[in-house]
Design an enzyme around this catalytic site. Structure first.
Site, short mmCIF file in Angstrom:
data_model
loop_
_atom_site.label_atom_id
_atom_site.label_comp_id
_atom_site.label_asym_id
_atom_site.label_seq_id
_atom_site.Cartn_x
_atom_site.Cartn_y
_atom_site.Cartn_z
N HIS A 91 39.61 37.17 45.45
CA HIS A 91 39.64 37.79 44.12
C HIS A 91 38.91 36.91 43.11
O HIS A 91 39.52 36.02 42.52
CB HIS A 91 41.08 38.00 43.67
CG HIS A 91 41.82 39.06 44.41
ND1 HIS A 91 42.53 40.06 43.79
CD2 HIS A 91 41.96 39.28 45.73
CE1 HIS A 91 43.09 40.86 44.69
NE2 HIS A 91 42.75 40.39 45.88
N CYS A 136 37.90 41.91 48.39
CA CYS A 136 39.16 42.12 49.10
C CYS A 136 39.11 43.39 49.96
O CYS A 136 38.39 43.44 50.95
CB CYS A 136 40.32 42.11 48.12
SG CYS A 136 41.92 41.74 48.89
N GLU A 158 37.92 37.46 40.13
CA GLU A 158 38.38 37.55 38.74
C GLU A 158 39.46 36.53 38.45
O GLU A 158 39.66 36.11 37.31
CB GLU A 158 38.86 38.97 38.42
CG GLU A 158 40.28 39.29 38.81
CD GLU A 158 40.53 39.35 40.31
OE1 GLU A 158 41.67 39.12 40.73
OE2 GLU A 158 39.58 39.61 41.06
N SER A 210 47.34 45.34 44.93
CA SER A 210 47.20 44.96 46.35
C SER A 210 48.55 44.63 46.98
O SER A 210 48.66 44.59 48.21
CB SER A 210 46.25 43.77 46.50
OG SER A 210 44.94 44.13 46.12
#
Length: 371
Positions: free
Chosen positions: A343, A257, A345, A51
Site C-alpha cells: 500500500h 494489493c 499511500e 481490505s
C-alpha cells in the site's frame, strides 16, 4: 466520559483452541478469518481499511485505543473489520484532538471484540498453524454453541468480497488544477490513495468493482488505477476482465494489493493463499530496478505465484519481500502497466513508497505526449 464495564468474552479458533478474556465494543458475536497486524500505530486506519473486510484483526502492539479516534484518520466510510482481538484495550484517551474513545466508536459501529488475552501466544499459534477462522462472543459462553456458529463462517479461499466494500455509485474528485484524469476501479479503495492522486493534479472518477471497461472508457481517462480490496483475487472475475481490456487498449495502469493480483490474473499468472499474510507497516521490500529497499505498509493474505511470473515472457518482477522473497511488484515489458503488492499511500506511514504515485503520473505524462 462514561465508565465502561467489561463482561466475559470468548475467542474460539477453528482448530478448537479457546481463549477467555474481557469484552470490548458492542456485546455480541462475530466471526471471520483471524489475522495479525504488526504495526505499532494507526489502528483507526487499519479498522477502516476495506481490505480487512471479513477478518478478525489481532493487534500485536500491547495497547489499543490510547489515543482515541478522529474523523480525518478513516480510510473508508465505516469500520470494516469483523472484530478486534487485543491485549490491553484503553477506554480512555489522552490525545487532545481526539473526538471520542475507541470504545464509543466501536459501540456505534457495532463492532465486537475481546481483550485481556495473551496475544503473543495467539500470534505464535496462528503463525505456526497458519491463517484460520475464529469467532468472538461476549454473549455466548457455551463453547459447543459457538463451535456450530463458527462452522458457518466461510473460508477466505474462493471468496469474492469486493462487492461488499466497493462504491455503489460512480463519484469523482477534482483538484483545483487538473493535469490528468484517472479512472479508479474500486475493489475496496482507501481514501488516502485518492488523496495522493489529487495532490498530484489528477482528477479521479471512482467506479464500482464490476464496471465494464467500456463504461469507464466513456469518460476518456488518461489512465487506470486498480485498487486494493478484500477476498480471493481469483474470484474477482469482473475486475480481471476489465484489466484485460485496459491492457489491450494500452492505457497506463497502476495496481496495488488486490489490483496487483488482478493484473497477474489478467496475464494468466496464478495467485494463491498464503500460510500467513503480510499485515503491518514494517514490511521490508527491495526494488530490483533501483537496488534500494523500502519499509512498506501491507495487508494481504494472497500472493502472486513467483515461478509462473518469472517464466512469463510479458511480465517481469520489480520488487521482492526481503522476509520471504515473495513477489511485491511487477511490470509489463511492452505495455504501460505496473503494480505492487503493498500500500504505497501508507497512511499513517511509513512514506517510503509514495514515489510510485509519481512514477504513475510520469507514465501518464509520457503516454499523453506520445498521442
Amino acid at each position: 466520559m462514561k465508565k465502561h464495564t467489561s463482561s466475559e468474552a470468548i475467542l474460539l479458533l477453528e482448530d478448537g483452541t479457546v481463549y477467555k478474556g474481557k469484552s470490548l465494543g458492542r456485546i455480541g458475536t462475530s466471526g471471520g478469518e483471524l489475522c495479525f497486524n504488526t504495526g505499532m500505530t494507526g489502528y483507526q486506519e487499519i479498522f477502516t481499511d476495506p481490505s480487512y473486510y471479513g477478518q478478525l484483526v489481532v493487534t500485536t502492539v500491547s495497547h489499543v485505543g490510547n489515543y482515541g479516534v478522529q474523523h480525518e484518520e478513516v480510510e473508508s466510510d465505516k469500520v470494516q473489520i469483523s472484530g478486534l482481538v487485543c491485549k490491553e484495550f484503553s477506554h480512555f484517551f489522552s490525545r487532545k484532538t481526539a473526538e471520542g474513545s475507541l470504545q464509543e466508536y466501536f459501540e456505534k459501529a457495532g463492532v465486537v471484540g475481546i481483550c485481556e488475552i495473551d496475544t503473543r501466544a495467539l500470534v505464535r499459534h496462528i503463525r505456526d498453524k497458519g491463517a484460520m477462522n475464529g469467532i468472538v462472543s461476549s454473549e455466548i459462553t457455551d463453547v459447543e454453541e459457538l463451535r456450530k456458529k463458527l462452522a458457518e463462517v466461510p473460508s477466505m479461499a474462493g471468496l469474492e468480497l469486493s462487492s461488499h466494500v466497493s462504491t455503489r455509485e460512480v463519484y469523482h474528485l477534482k483538484p483545483d488544477e487538473v493535469k490528468f484524469r484517472v479512472a479508479v476501479l474500486d475493489l475496496g479503495v482507501k481514501r488516502n490513495s485518492l488523496n495522493n492522486f489529487m495532490q498530484r493534479g489528477c482528477e479521479v472518477k471512482v467506479f464500482p468493482y464490476n464496471t465494464p471497461f467500456e463504461e469507464m472508457e466513456k469518460w476518456n481517462p488518461d489512465g487506470y488505477f486498480i485498487s486494493n480490496g478484500p477476498g480471493d483475487p481469483a474470484a474477482t472475475r469482473d475486475a480481471v476482465a476489465s484489466v484485460k481490456q485496459i491492457l489491450a487498449k494500452e492505457k497506463p495502469m497502476f495496481g496495488i494489493c488486490m489490483g496487483h493480483q488482478i493484473l497477474a490474473q489478467a496475464n494468466g499468472i496464478a495467485t494463491y493463499k498464503m500460510h500467513n499474510g503480510h499485515r503491518g507497516l514494517n514490511q521490508p521490500v527491495k526494488n530490483l530496478l533501483t537496488g534500494k529497499s523500502e519499509i512498506t505498509s501491507q495487508n494481504h493474505g494472497f500472493v502472486v505465484d513467483s515461478e509462473q511470473l518469472r517464466n512469463h515472457p510479458e511480465v517481469e518482477i520489480t520488487h521482492i519481500n526481503l522476509n520471504d522473497n515473495t513477489v511485491e511488484g511487477m511490470r509489463m515489458r511492452t505495455k504501460p502497466a505496473f503494480s505492487v503488492q503493498y500500500h504505497p499511500e501508507s497512511s499513517p506511514g511509513p512514506h517510503d513508497s509514495t514515489y510510485l504515485f509519481d512514477e504513475f503520473v510520469a507514465l501518464l505524462e509520457e503516454s499523453k505526449n506520445n498521442v
